[in-house]
Scaffold this active site. Structure first.
Site, PDB file in Angstrom:
ATOM      1  N   ARG A 108       0.836  -1.345   0.118  1.00  0.00           N
ATOM      2  CA  ARG A 108      -0.101  -0.040   0.020  1.00  0.00           C
ATOM      3  C   ARG A 108       0.956   1.155   0.012  1.00  0.00           C
ATOM      4  O   ARG A 108       0.308   2.359   0.458  1.00  0.00           O
ATOM      5  CB  ARG A 108      -1.112  -0.156   1.201  1.00  0.00           C
ATOM      6  CG  ARG A 108      -2.036  -0.978   1.114  1.00  0.00           C
ATOM      7  CD  ARG A 108      -3.175  -0.798   2.193  1.00  0.00           C
ATOM      8  NE  ARG A 108      -3.958  -1.790   1.889  1.00  0.00           N
ATOM      9  CZ  ARG A 108      -3.607  -2.830   3.234  1.00  0.00           C
ATOM     10  NH1 ARG A 108      -2.728  -2.750   3.979  1.00  0.00           N
ATOM     11  NH2 ARG A 108      -4.366  -3.988   3.049  1.00  0.00           N
ATOM     12  N   LYS A 130       4.363  11.775 -11.056  1.00  0.00           N
ATOM     13  CA  LYS A 130       3.340  11.122 -12.108  1.00  0.00           C
ATOM     14  C   LYS A 130       4.207   9.804 -12.436  1.00  0.00           C
ATOM     15  O   LYS A 130       5.220   9.653 -12.973  1.00  0.00           O
ATOM     16  CB  LYS A 130       2.923  11.716 -13.489  1.00  0.00           C
ATOM     17  CG  LYS A 130       1.782  12.272 -13.334  1.00  0.00           C
ATOM     18  CD  LYS A 130       1.367  12.409 -14.829  1.00  0.00           C
ATOM     19  CE  LYS A 130       0.488  13.459 -14.886  1.00  0.00           C
ATOM     20  NZ  LYS A 130       0.102  13.909 -16.365  1.00  0.00           N
ATOM     21  N   LYS A 214       8.844  22.822 -14.040  1.00  0.00           N
ATOM     22  CA  LYS A 214       7.737  21.664 -14.002  1.00  0.00           C
ATOM     23  C   LYS A 214       7.218  21.673 -12.568  1.00  0.00           C
ATOM     24  O   LYS A 214       6.084  21.503 -12.109  1.00  0.00           O
ATOM     25  CB  LYS A 214       8.385  20.345 -14.214  1.00  0.00           C
ATOM     26  CG  LYS A 214       7.243  19.195 -14.126  1.00  0.00           C
ATOM     27  CD  LYS A 214       7.692  17.748 -14.975  1.00  0.00           C
ATOM     28  CE  LYS A 214       6.573  16.952 -14.665  1.00  0.00           C
ATOM     29  NZ  LYS A 214       7.003  15.833 -15.275  1.00  0.00           N
ATOM     30  N   ARG A 228      -1.612  21.849 -15.082  1.00  0.00           N
ATOM     31  CA  ARG A 228      -0.808  20.540 -15.354  1.00  0.00           C
ATOM     32  C   ARG A 228      -0.825  19.989 -16.546  1.00  0.00           C
ATOM     33  O   ARG A 228       0.050  19.523 -17.284  1.00  0.00           O
ATOM     34  CB  ARG A 228      -0.735  19.636 -14.211  1.00  0.00           C
ATOM     35  CG  ARG A 228       0.290  18.597 -14.225  1.00  0.00           C
ATOM     36  CD  ARG A 228       0.313  17.629 -13.245  1.00  0.00           C
ATOM     37  NE  ARG A 228       1.517  16.757 -13.290  1.00  0.00           N
ATOM     38  CZ  ARG A 228       2.024  15.937 -12.612  1.00  0.00           C
ATOM     39  NH1 ARG A 228       1.780  15.974 -11.250  1.00  0.00           N
ATOM     40  NH2 ARG A 228       3.259  15.243 -12.711  1.00  0.00           N
ATOM     41  N   HIS A 235       1.989  15.901 -26.506  1.00  0.00           N
ATOM     42  CA  HIS A 235       2.136  14.574 -26.228  1.00  0.00           C
ATOM     43  C   HIS A 235       0.844  13.802 -26.532  1.00  0.00           C
ATOM     44  O   HIS A 235       1.024  12.470 -26.487  1.00  0.00           O
ATOM     45  CB  HIS A 235       2.177  14.460 -24.420  1.00  0.00           C
ATOM     46  CG  HIS A 235       3.526  14.610 -23.997  1.00  0.00           C
ATOM     47  ND1 HIS A 235       4.105  15.599 -23.996  1.00  0.00           N
ATOM     48  CD2 HIS A 235       4.247  13.878 -23.271  1.00  0.00           C
ATOM     49  CE1 HIS A 235       5.477  15.691 -23.640  1.00  0.00           C
ATOM     50  NE2 HIS A 235       5.389  14.354 -23.056  1.00  0.00           N
ATOM     51  N   HIS A 239       2.098  10.766 -27.909  1.00  0.00           N
ATOM     52  CA  HIS A 239       2.036   9.240 -27.396  1.00  0.00           C
ATOM     53  C   HIS A 239       1.578   8.225 -28.348  1.00  0.00           C
ATOM     54  O   HIS A 239       1.856   7.114 -28.434  1.00  0.00           O
ATOM     55  CB  HIS A 239       1.231   9.425 -26.003  1.00  0.00           C
ATOM     56  CG  HIS A 239       1.683   9.648 -24.776  1.00  0.00           C
ATOM     57  ND1 HIS A 239       0.977  10.213 -23.716  1.00  0.00           N
ATOM     58  CD2 HIS A 239       3.099   9.560 -24.372  1.00  0.00           C
ATOM     59  CE1 HIS A 239       1.835  10.392 -22.751  1.00  0.00           C
ATOM     60  NE2 HIS A 239       3.023   9.943 -23.177  1.00  0.00           N
ATOM     61  N   HIS A 249      10.244   8.302 -26.828  1.00  0.00           N
ATOM     62  CA  HIS A 249       9.464   9.338 -26.184  1.00  0.00           C
ATOM     63  C   HIS A 249       9.800  10.684 -26.786  1.00  0.00           C
ATOM     64  O   HIS A 249       8.842  11.331 -27.415  1.00  0.00           O
ATOM     65  CB  HIS A 249       9.321   9.021 -24.846  1.00  0.00           C
ATOM     66  CG  HIS A 249       8.336   9.922 -24.063  1.00  0.00           C
ATOM     67  ND1 HIS A 249       7.026   9.665 -24.072  1.00  0.00           N
ATOM     68  CD2 HIS A 249       8.517  11.367 -23.570  1.00  0.00           C
ATOM     69  CE1 HIS A 249       6.544  10.658 -23.521  1.00  0.00           C
ATOM     70  NE2 HIS A 249       7.325  11.639 -23.066  1.00  0.00           N
TER      71      HIS A 249
HETATM   72  N1  LIG Z   1       6.407  10.298 -15.358  1.00  0.00           N
HETATM   73  C1  LIG Z   1       6.547  11.250 -16.301  1.00  0.00           C
HETATM   74  O1  LIG Z   1       6.109  12.152 -15.935  1.00  0.00           O
HETATM   75  C2  LIG Z   1       7.306  11.004 -17.466  1.00  0.00           C
HETATM   76  C3  LIG Z   1       7.651  12.168 -18.238  1.00  0.00           C
HETATM   77  C4  LIG Z   1       8.178  11.986 -19.417  1.00  0.00           C
HETATM   78  C5  LIG Z   1       8.437  10.688 -20.050  1.00  0.00           C
HETATM   79  N2  LIG Z   1       8.401   9.623 -19.233  1.00  0.00           N
HETATM   80  C6  LIG Z   1       8.690   8.129 -19.663  1.00  0.00           C
HETATM   81  O2  LIG Z   1      10.090   7.997 -19.790  1.00  0.00           O
HETATM   82  C7  LIG Z   1      10.247   6.949 -20.774  1.00  0.00           C
HETATM   83  C8  LIG Z   1      11.248   7.587 -21.873  1.00  0.00           C
HETATM   84  O3  LIG Z   1      12.707   7.920 -20.925  1.00  0.00           O
HETATM   85  P1  LIG Z   1      13.953   7.965 -21.266  1.00  0.00           P
HETATM   86  O4  LIG Z   1      14.173   8.810 -22.626  1.00  0.00           O
HETATM   87  O5  LIG Z   1      14.841   8.350 -20.191  1.00  0.00           O
HETATM   88  O6  LIG Z   1      14.154   6.377 -21.897  1.00  0.00           O
HETATM   89  P2  LIG Z   1      14.825   5.308 -20.939  1.00  0.00           P
HETATM   90  O7  LIG Z   1      14.658   4.984 -19.666  1.00  0.00           O
HETATM   91  O8  LIG Z   1      14.439   3.801 -21.862  1.00  0.00           O
HETATM   92  O9  LIG Z   1      16.439   5.329 -21.405  1.00  0.00           O
HETATM   93  C9  LIG Z   1      16.922   5.750 -22.477  1.00  0.00           C
HETATM   94  C10 LIG Z   1      18.261   4.746 -22.814  1.00  0.00           C
HETATM   95  O10 LIG Z   1      19.301   5.237 -22.241  1.00  0.00           O
HETATM   96  C11 LIG Z   1      19.794   4.294 -21.241  1.00  0.00           C
HETATM   97  N3  LIG Z   1      20.566   4.897 -20.212  1.00  0.00           N
HETATM   98  C12 LIG Z   1      20.040   5.427 -19.107  1.00  0.00           C
HETATM   99  N4  LIG Z   1      20.956   6.191 -18.674  1.00  0.00           N
HETATM  100  C13 LIG Z   1      22.140   5.987 -19.008  1.00  0.00           C
HETATM  101  C14 LIG Z   1      23.565   6.873 -18.831  1.00  0.00           C
HETATM  102  N5  LIG Z   1      23.777   7.589 -17.692  1.00  0.00           N
HETATM  103  N6  LIG Z   1      24.310   6.584 -19.699  1.00  0.00           N
HETATM  104  C15 LIG Z   1      24.035   5.546 -20.660  1.00  0.00           C
HETATM  105  N7  LIG Z   1      22.913   5.326 -21.182  1.00  0.00           N
HETATM  106  C16 LIG Z   1      21.926   5.491 -20.166  1.00  0.00           C
HETATM  107  C17 LIG Z   1      18.750   3.380 -20.900  1.00  0.00           C
HETATM  108  O11 LIG Z   1      19.367   2.132 -20.755  1.00  0.00           O
HETATM  109  C18 LIG Z   1      17.949   3.213 -22.313  1.00  0.00           C
HETATM  110  O12 LIG Z   1      18.788   2.376 -23.182  1.00  0.00           O
HETATM  111  C19 LIG Z   1       8.892   6.750 -21.479  1.00  0.00           C
HETATM  112  O13 LIG Z   1       8.723   5.487 -20.875  1.00  0.00           O
HETATM  113  C20 LIG Z   1       8.292   7.852 -21.127  1.00  0.00           C
HETATM  114  O14 LIG Z   1       6.927   7.712 -20.897  1.00  0.00           O
HETATM  115  C21 LIG Z   1       7.485   9.807 -17.866  1.00  0.00           C
END
Ligand SMILES: NC(=O)c1ccc[n+]([C@@H]2O[C@H](COP(=O)([O-])OP(=O)(O)OC[C@H]3O[C@@H](n4cnc5c(N)ncnc54)[C@H](O)[C@@H]3O)[C@@H](O)[C@H]2O)c1
Length: 344
Positions: A108, A130, A214, A228, A235, A239, A249
């Protein structure tokens, strides 16, 4: 290191900017912690993560499937995680989303924190509480809004990012310029070469300013009743395109922002020269603008969009660069407009 605190509706969240990964030792008791770490980050930074209990997950969208969520829960049970355990997600947006979601439902809800390791996660995914996972064809359809204990920003971790992943992070920074801060847009234009060359001072400024924008928006409207929603600029289409074209993304958001800007010039008074300015900025940061997906495929995904109400989608449009508004657009009108923008 610089510490800041932001108070959200029921939590104070600490931000540690320009802070080395090793600082974690001083923030939490390692015996009470379990790290959830991106596999690539673990390979690259193993030596800096010695002595911690870890669960390693693949740094790809696959880790946001229910099956991975289940595996992580099984491992937490094996490691005897209890209500006093703190989960720390170390990775990109995939790992922060997964960690925040698991922590919010395990027993929980247990405490959690993040060390975001991609530019996108530092400027966006780790901030605001989020956290969600995907289900079936739908992105982030299972999720929660719940704040972490703290965020630790180590800019040196960005040195090892692939160029494409660095570029993806700029998409979300460009989003902030569009909805909130035209001066930041000028900064991005003026410092393009340094930003792309990972100049630490420039990245530090961009991360801090993005996190600040943000956080302020989320403080005003944590549970997305109004303000927000602006953070969804680019997006709605983004998306859908992310899912259909199976692209990152950041790239999908870049494509979504240009379509949203074109819609804005028809419906919200954004000047054509500002659409072109945004178009150039996106492309100068090595991000794509052309949509490959069919309009019909995009529309099919709108049906499950979280911003849809009956036959309308609440679209984020721009009155000018730096000023956004929420405009309900009927699915019929949207379909006609999209058909005119997405040329085959
Ligand atoms: N919760 C939210 O508010 C929010 C906002 C925006 C995006 N997102 C989500 O985030 C995700 C995308 O995130 P992302 O672009 O970080 O992608 P990701 O987490 O897939 O990382 C991208 C790549 O970078 C690599 N990586 C990570 N850190 C590294 C580092 N320091 N050095 C080398 N490689 C590294 C990972 O292994 C991966 O291959 C999506 O699922 C999206 O929906 C969430």
């Amino acid at each position: 290191m610089e510490k800041q605190e932001y108070t959200f509706s029921n939590k104070k969240v600490r931000y540690y900017f320009d802070s080395p990964l090793e600082h974690l030792n001083q923030l939490v008791d390692p015996d009470r912690c379990i790290l959830i770490v991106d596999d690539k980050v673990d390979r690259l930074y193993k030596d800096r993560l010695k002595g911690w209990k870890k669960i390693i997950v693949e740094g790809s969208e696959k880790s946001k499937q229910l099956s991975c969520f289940q595996e992580v829960v099984d491992k937490l049970i094996d490691l005897e995680a209890d209500r006093k355990t703190i989960l720390i997600g170390i990775g990109g947006g995939v790992v922060t989303d997964l960690t925040g979601f698991v922590a919010s439902v395990y027993m929980r809800g247990i405490d959690y924190a993040f060390v975001p390791t991609t530019l996108l996660a530092q400027v966006d995914a780790s901030v605001g509480g989020k956290n969600g996972i995907n289900y079936s064809r739908y992105k982030n359809i299972l999720g929660i809004i719940r704040q972490p204990e703290f965020l630790l920003f180590d800019y040196d971790l960005l040195d090892t990012l692939d160029a494409a992943d660095l570029h993806n992070g700029f998409a979300e920074i460009i989003k902030y310029t569009c909805i909130w801060d035209k001066d930041l847009l000028t900064y991005l234009e003026d410092n393009q070469e340094k930003a792309l060359a990972r100049d630490k001072k420039v990245l530090a400024y961009l991360v801090k300013r993005s996190v600040e924008i943000k956080s302020k928006i989320v403080q005003e409207d944590e549970f997305e009743g109004g303000l927000r929603r602006l953070l969804n600029f680019g997006h709605t289409i983004g998306h859908a395109v992310e899912k259909i074209e199976n692209i990152a993304h950041g790239k999908a958001v870049a494509k979504g922002m240009l379509i949203a800007a074109q819609l804005s010039s028809k419906l919200s008074g954004l000047q054509e020269k500002e659409v072109q300015r945004l178009n150039s900025l996106i492309q100068n940061y090595h991000l794509p603008v052309t949509i490959q997906a069919e309009v019909a495929e995009i529309e099919a995904l709108f049906k499950m969009d979280k911003k849809r109400e009956k036959d309308f989608i609440h679209f984020i449009l721009l009155k000018e660069l730096g000023k956004a508004e929420v405009v309900p657009i009927s699915l019929v009108e949207l379909s006609e407009l999209l058909t005119s923008f997405i040329k085959k």
